[in-house]
Design an enzyme around this catalytic site. Structure first.
Site, PDB file in Angstrom:
ATOM      1  N   THR A  17       1.042  -1.283   0.133  1.00 19.68           N
ATOM      2  CA  THR A  17      -0.238   0.172   0.061  1.00 19.68           C
ATOM      3  C   THR A  17       0.807   1.166  -0.253  1.00 19.68           C
ATOM      4  OG1 THR A  17      -0.059  -0.458   2.298  1.00 19.68           O
ATOM      5  CG2 THR A  17      -2.014  -0.901   0.970  1.00 19.68           C
ATOM      6  N   ASP A  53      -6.859   4.525   5.144  1.00 15.75           N
ATOM      7  CA  ASP A  53      -6.000   4.241   5.547  1.00 15.75           C
ATOM      8  C   ASP A  53      -5.041   5.646   5.912  1.00 15.75           C
ATOM      9  OD1 ASP A  53      -8.334   3.967   7.965  1.00 15.75           O
ATOM     10  OD2 ASP A  53      -7.312   1.754   7.756  1.00 15.75           O
ATOM     11  N   ASP A 389       3.311 -40.915  -2.520  1.00 12.02           N
ATOM     12  CA  ASP A 389       2.564 -41.592  -4.077  1.00 12.02           C
ATOM     13  C   ASP A 389       1.902 -39.750  -4.668  1.00 12.02           C
ATOM     14  OD1 ASP A 389       0.868 -39.998  -1.421  1.00 12.02           O
ATOM     15  OD2 ASP A 389       0.032 -41.417  -0.532  1.00 12.02           O
TER      16      ASP A 389
END
Length: 434
Positions: A17, A53, A389
């Site tokens: 951000t 924010d 496997d």
């Protein structure tokens, strides 16, 4: 059942951000202009110009304008995806309307940015009806400008108990003709606001770990065909703590994390990938410690494990526990305490060996790895065996798929990956599983 994934990326390592506008400087978009020039391992998979924010409320209108301007100028050259975060709140219609205005500003084709905008990040969502409102607003933006419905992705930040519970409803809601929730891309944890919403208290005032939230977000993303991302790690100087958080998240399927600086971006871009060199670890009284590779032996140099040889027996002390063992018993104990972390080359070797075994008609094979372990000058040879496997093969394919996804979506990181692993290993990793 949800609709099949409609977005190309299967993995996102970094969510970075950047403030969109700052007051009192000559160029309020300076940080945006710097971030959009990031390349290579310092450039995030998802860049988030943060108009919520990270940007002061009185600067957000200018922030939306800055996003459009900066992305129009340089967005085509940015190597990751671009997802601006806009304002939103489940309890405040005026905030949601402001978010719509900002999305309309950023996506306006006349501004020249929308072709390089991949979607929007919606914070502070509530229950599933609130997610549908955000989706409807993005649909409005698409219809306003003649964009294909669903072409803009939507990522949400899980910052409330409502949003956490809503993740459990996605499988039933996605794909209904009454919404475009198939546009969903990232589920991102926001632990700070989540702590506030939960009214949680810790003695120090710090954040709880919220392991359950991270698990639930990872599970919700897996069930709905989305990608999960952890929230911010605020102590930007604590690189080892950041790595530990990434490693712990990866063990629960959350391979992405929020990054606050280009330095964190680089760490988060590299840490989920298999290491360049394999190494041995030992469990030392509750801590996982990497052994020192001294060529002829893997050496423990700490103080949490002691080993002495007394005649034909050995005294092994781990923490406060003392054991008197013969050589075979010591070997078994050390096999339980140690583990090998495979490199990319090791993983590719094992996968190629299993693929050859399958072609020869074998359903499972044993893979062995041996080492000499030295503790307090005492040496013992150990060997660990693992049965491979088809299920093991598919599980080990996840880090290879991550590598392939990075290689496909981030050409700017090709040189760094070749430097990490070598061209030969890169080519082989791209070939396994085809």
């Amino acid at each position: 059942m949800p609709e099949p994934r409609i977005h190309g990326r299967e993995f996102v390592r970094t969510f970075f951000t950047t403030p969109t506008a700052e007051q009192g400087v000559d160029d309020s978009a300076k940080k945006l202009r710097k971030a959009i020039q990031l390349r290579g391992m310092q450039a995030p998979d998802v860049w988030v110009p943060d108009n919520e924010d990270a940007t002061a409320p009185n600067m957000r209108d200018e922030g939306a304008e800055n996003i459009a301007e900066v992305v129009a100028d340089d967005g085509a050259g940015f190597p990751g995806e671009i997802h601006p975060r806009v304002v939103w709140h489940r309890d405040d219609p005026s905030t949601r309307y402001k978010g719509l205005q900002h999305m309309l500003e950023i996506a306006d084709p006349e501004k020249g940015a929308v072709d390089d905008i991949d979607g929007f990040v919606i914070p502070e969502v509530g229950d599933i009806d609130d997610w549908k409102k955000a989706d409807e607003f993005i649909t409005i933006v698409e219809n306003e400008y003649g964009l294909e419905e669903g072409s803009l992705k939507m990522s949400v930040i899980i910052e409330s108990g409502q949003a956490e519970l809503a993740m459990g409803e996605l499988r039933d809601e996605m794909g209904k003709p009454t919404n475009n929730l198939e546009r969903l891309f990232l589920l991102v944890d926001g632990e700070v606001d989540y702590t506030k919403d939960m009214r949680a208290i810790t003695p120090t005032g710090g954040l709880p770990e919220w392991k359950e939230l991270r698990h639930n977000t990872s599970r919700g993303a897996s069930a709905a065909g989305l990608i999960s991302v952890d929230g911010p790690f605020d102590d930007i100087r604590d690189v080892e703590g950041y790595k530990d958080r990434i490693t712990a998240n990866a063990a629960m399927g959350m391979l992405g994390i929020w990054s606050l600086t280009p330095g964190q971006v680089e760490v988060a871009n590299k840490t989920p990938l298999p290491p360049q060199e394999g190494y041995w670890t030992v469990e030392a009284d509750g801590r996982t410690v990497e052994l020192d590779d001294e060529g002829d032996a893997q050496v423990y140099n700490g103080e949490r494990i002691d080993l002495e040889k007394e005649g034909e027996t050995y005294e092994l002390e781990v923490g406060g526990d003392e054991l008197v063992l013969d050589e075979d018993e010591l070997r078994e104990e050390l096999v339980d305490l140690t583990a090998y972390v495979p490199s990319m080359d090791d993983i590719v070797d094992s996968m190629e060996e299993f693929e050859s075994a399958k072609e020869a008609g074998k359903g499972a094979i044993a893979m062995s790895r041996s080492a000499t372990v030295r503790i307090d000058g005492v040496e013992i040879d150990i060997q660990s065996d693992r049965m491979w496997d088809e299920a093991t093969y598919q599980a080990m394919m996840t880090p290879v798929k991550l590598f392939k996804d990075v290689y496909s979506n981030r050409p700017d990181q090709h040189d760094a990956l070749a430097e990490m692993y070598g061209e030969g290993v890169v080519e082989r990793a791209l070939d396994v599983g085809l």
